[in-house]
Motif scaffolding. Structure first.
Motif, PDB file in Angstrom:
ATOM      1  N   LEU A 126      44.655  13.038  17.087  1.00 59.88           N
ATOM      2  CA  LEU A 126      44.901  12.184  18.256  1.00 59.88           C
ATOM      3  C   LEU A 126      43.625  11.568  18.819  1.00 59.88           C
ATOM      4  N   GLU A 166      41.400   9.226  17.717  1.00 57.37           N
ATOM      5  CA  GLU A 166      41.249   7.780  17.651  1.00 57.37           C
ATOM      6  C   GLU A 166      42.181   7.093  18.641  1.00 57.37           C
ATOM      7  N   GLN A 167      43.391   7.632  18.779  1.00 56.22           N
ATOM      8  CA  GLN A 167      44.340   7.088  19.751  1.00 56.22           C
ATOM      9  C   GLN A 167      43.810   7.257  21.169  1.00 56.22           C
ATOM     10  N   HIS A 168      43.164   8.419  21.433  1.00 54.20           N
ATOM     11  CA  HIS A 168      42.581   8.663  22.758  1.00 54.20           C
ATOM     12  C   HIS A 168      41.458   7.680  23.050  1.00 54.20           C
ATOM     13  N   GLU A 188      40.892   4.700  21.718  1.00 57.98           N
ATOM     14  CA  GLU A 188      41.392   3.334  21.817  1.00 57.98           C
ATOM     15  C   GLU A 188      42.060   3.100  23.168  1.00 57.98           C
ATOM     16  N   GLY A 189      42.831   4.076  23.644  1.00 59.73           N
ATOM     17  CA  GLY A 189      43.474   3.943  24.945  1.00 59.73           C
ATOM     18  C   GLY A 189      42.466   3.870  26.073  1.00 59.73           C
TER      19      GLY A 189
END
Length: 816
Positions: free
Chosen positions: A310, A312-314, A316-317
């Protein structure tokens, strides 16, 4: 600080109050001045109008040259006009006339009739001929100003206590004036005197004072309202100041509490900056994640607390929110996964807030470990979907599985089975419910091991089970049904030195249309299972829409839903059919039987022979009987003047219901119906089948003042033998004997026998199904007490009986 705010507000309010007072005073002064000016304008207008009147009269008289009036005590010839030829004339009739001066006319009118229009006028000059026309001091002064060239003299003067408006305008000499004033030095076109007007000001000043007073009162009210408004405003501002000060105090306390909360909160609180560096890490976070605050402060959150999957998603957000302010999770609660210091992952509930502190953007995450909650939810989900006793799917989950199977287009042929144990009641009745529960557990294990992975098993209720065989042909379903029957037949249940053998009835439905409804399929399987029981039990039966027995059972099942809908939508109705006395000695206060009707979905009337068989089979009769009793007693309560007997039918199911007798006694006590008004009907078959219970039921209600009738008497095999054991009041002779007794000797003999035996036992008889006069006459000859049938009266709504009784009562009162 609060005191400074209060003083500042008070100062501003005082200034506004003074300004408001000054505005009101200005308008008061301006109003008084305007009222005074209006009075002056009005008085001037009235005075000038009066002047115009006198001027018009003088000019009119002058234009005519000579105006004569009769000589009288009121007016004698004027010696000052003796020089005028023909001053005096005599009419042919001998009436003496004398010449009158226009000035005299005007002055006499003002003197004698001026009170009619509120002003007085006078024509005067410095060389007046008459003493009456001599000017007073003000008029002399005004005449001098007129002679000096003034066009008008207008002044307010006081004469004693009274105020007057004095007006004078010049009197211009015309040719007609020289008739009386010839040789006196007057020149045509020049002033020869003046017309003086005197207007009393008392009434006008009174109006002025009233207007000023009214305006002052209005302004005072406005001033009071304004001051009240300022006072309210001051109070509101003071309250706002108090609220603001309290908010400031609360803010300081909030900051203190925040520090305390961070230290004592049970939730993890982690704050990061725009670069993902951790700047706050409370003690709860230390406990949950396994890190000390000193180990994580200043380090990237993604590397320490976010699982690798998670991260990269964190990142990017976070980047998108910093650059654009957009986020999919801010202000919401989500469930995600976090990472402990030992590398293990665990579920958390997460909420994130975003704040800007001075020139720095901060994000605070509130996290809660939900590992235990997830475990509890899984347990609850299992409990909600499984039967507590057997561990199989419960009915709700089984039906949901059936619906899913119907939706799955990839598997287009299934089999549904409805399994019902045979002789399960024997185990419950002989060994108790504990044994029954244990049997169901063992049987569920047996079914589970027999079916294996081939199907979905569920407990539908009691000793009933369901089985879904997905992607299974009818032949395959029959093979599984045979296996289940064999397994259950070979099964032995041991309980406290007792051995029980069981059987199972199975209904099989082949599903080849995924558009079928799950509830309908279960109903079909239930009907097939019922047919298997009827054919001898311990077998399976395949549903067929052409099977008449199954069709009948399906119809009965549909009636159950219709009956329940009728209750919910209040579509049941009470009808009544009269029971008439046949002998002279019988009371004739009224006697009728209550009948039940139902309106269907199209509002058509349905007779009880259509829906009562289904209600009896599926144990709905006690509910129906309760409805009938409650509404009939309600009708009696509303019609207490009715003196007759009301007969109510009771079913065998209600007779054996231990709670129904209590219900009846409670209803009778609540309604306080007089004794002898209620008669309950039970059939002969039901009474004999439950003789001891029927005897106790009848005895207890008889003591409460109720009658009893034995319905359809004569239909049983041994009616007379049991009759003496039943304390009933009436025997209703079976209508099958009554209907044709005038042409069938056997039926006549049966009716006569029943009547005679009943009378010997002290019971009165009622003949049903009386259809024509010949039967009625025969019944009267035999001595039957009452009769009922279409010939005597067809069933009609109970409410019509109420209307009829009320109309008859009004008719009786009208004839008194």
């Amino acid at each position: 600080m609060a005191r400074l705010d209060r003083n500042h507000t008070t100062h501003h309010i005082l200034v506004l109050g003074l300004v408001w007072t000054a505005i009101i005073l200005f308008f008061a002064w301006w109003g008084a001045r305007e009222a005074q000016q209006n009075t002056i304008r009005l008085a001037s207008a009235q005075a000038r109008a009066s002047f115009g009147k006198d001027q018009a009269l003088r000019q009119w008289a002058t234009r005519h040259g000579r105006i004569y009036v009769p000589v009288s005590d009121y007016f004698q010839p004027d010696p000052r006009m003796a020089k005028i030829p023909e001053r005096d004339i005599t009419t042919p009739s001998g009436l003496e006339l004398t010449l009158i001066n226009p000035v005299t006319i005007t002055n006499q009118l003002d003197r004698d009739y001026g009170h009619l229009y509120g002003t007085s006028g006078k024509i005067t000059s410095l060389t007046a001929l008459s003493a009456q026309n001599m000017p007073d001091a003000w008029e002399r002064s005004a005449l001098k100003r007129i002679n000096a060239g003034a066009k008008e003299v207008l002044e307010f003067v006081r004469e004693g206590d009274a105020e007057f408006l004095r007006l004078m305008q010049p009197l211009i000499v015309t040719q007609g004036c020289l008739l009386c004033h010839f040789g006196e030095g007057f020149e045509i076109g020049k002033p020869g005197g003046g017309i003086a007007i005197s207007l009393p000001m008392a009434s006008l000043r009174a109006q002025e004072q009233q207007a000023v007073h009214s305006k002052f009162v209005t302004l005072f009210i406005l001033w009071v309202f304004g001051m009240i408004g300022l006072a309210i405003t001051a109070w509101l501002l003071h309250r706002q100041a108090q609220v603001r000060n309290r908010a400031l105090v609360e803010l300081r306390r909030s900051e203190e509490r925040k520090s305390a909360i961070l230290g004592s909160s049970l939730d993890c609180i982690v704050t990061i900056d725009a670069d993902d560096r951790i700047i706050e890490f409370n003690p709860a976070a230390e406990t949950t994640f396994g890190f000390k605050a000193s180990q994580v402060i200043g380090k990237p959150m993604a590397e320490l607390l976010v699982p690798e999957s998670l991260r990269e998603q964190h990142r990017e957000g976070l980047r998108r929110n910093v650059e654009t302010g957009l986020s999919t999770i801010l202000g919401t609660r989500i469930e995600t996964t976090a990472l402990r210091s030992d590398g293990t992952e665990f579920p958390v509930e997460l909420a994130i807030t975003r704040i800007r502190q001075e020139d720095r953007l901060l994000f605070t995450a509130f996290l809660r470990d939900i590992t235990e909650r997830r475990k509890l939810e899984e347990r609850l989900q299992k409990q909600a979907s499984e039967d507590d006793l057997t561990g199989l799917l419960n009915r709700h989950t089984f039906e949901a599985a059936l619906k899913r199977a119907l939706i799955d287009d990839r598997q287009f042929h299934h089999c549904l089975m409805y399994l019902d144990l045979d002789r399960f009641k024997v185990v419950n009745d002989t060994s108790g419910h504990g044994a029954g529960d244990e049997l169901l557990k063992q049987l569920a294990d047996l079914l589970r091991s027999t079916v294996g992975e081939r199907g979905i098993l569920g407990r539908l209720g009691g000793d009933e089970f369901g089985l879904i065989l997905q992607d299974c042909s009818l032949d395959g379903g029959q093979e599984v049904a045979r296996e289940l029957l064999e397994a259950v037949s070979n099964f032995r249940f041991y309980w406290e030195e007792k051995i029980f053998t069981l059987g199972m009835s199975i209904g099989v439905v082949s599903i080849d249309d995924h558009r079928s409804e799950a509830s309908r399929l279960l109903s079909m399987a239930d009907a097939a299972c019922y047919r298997a029981k009827e054919e001898g039990r311990n077998r399976y039966y395949i549903y067929s829409s052409a099977d008449q027995v199954l069709s009948h059972r399906k119809t009965e099942l549909s009636w159950i839903n219709r009956i329940e809908s009728a209750f919910e939508e209040e579509r049941f109705l009470l009808y009544q059919q009269p029971i008439l006395p046949l002998q002279n000695g019988e009371e004739n206060n009224g006697f009728f039987e209550v009948l039940l009707r139902m309106r269907d979905e199209e509002q058509q009337l349905v007779t009880p022979d259509k829906f009562l068989p289904a209600a009896e089979r599926y144990n709905l009769m006690p509910t129906i009987d309760r409805w009938v009793v409650r509404h009939t007693l309600g009708w009696l309560c509303a019609n207490l003047d009715y003196q007759g007997i009301v007969s109510i039918n009771l079913s065998g199911a209600s007779l054996t219901d231990t709670l129904f007798l209590t219900f009846l006694l409670d209803e009778l006590e609540t309604c306080a119906i007089p004794e002898g008004r209620i008669c309950f009907e039970i059939t002969e078959t039901e009474a004999i089948t439950n003789l001891s219970r029927a005897r106790g039921f009848i005895t207890e209600l008889s003591e409460a003042g109720c009658h009893f009738a034995l319905d359809d008497f004569g239909s049983g095999m041994s009616s007379y033998g049991y009759l003496k054991d039943l304390p009933v009041d009436f025997l209703k002779i079976d209508g099958r004997f009554v209907r044709n007794m005038d042409i069938d000797p056997v039926s006549l003999a049966m009716v006569r026998s029943i009547h005679e035996i009943g009378h010997l036992m002290g019971k009165r008889t009622i003949a049903e199904f009386v259809g024509h006069a010949a039967v009625l006459k025969t019944l009267q000859e035999i001595g039957v007490n009452f009769a009922q049938g279409f010939y005597l009266g067809e069933p009609a709504p109970l409410e019509t009986l109420s209307r009829k009784a009320k109309s008859e009562d009004r008719a009786r009162q009208a004839t008194r």
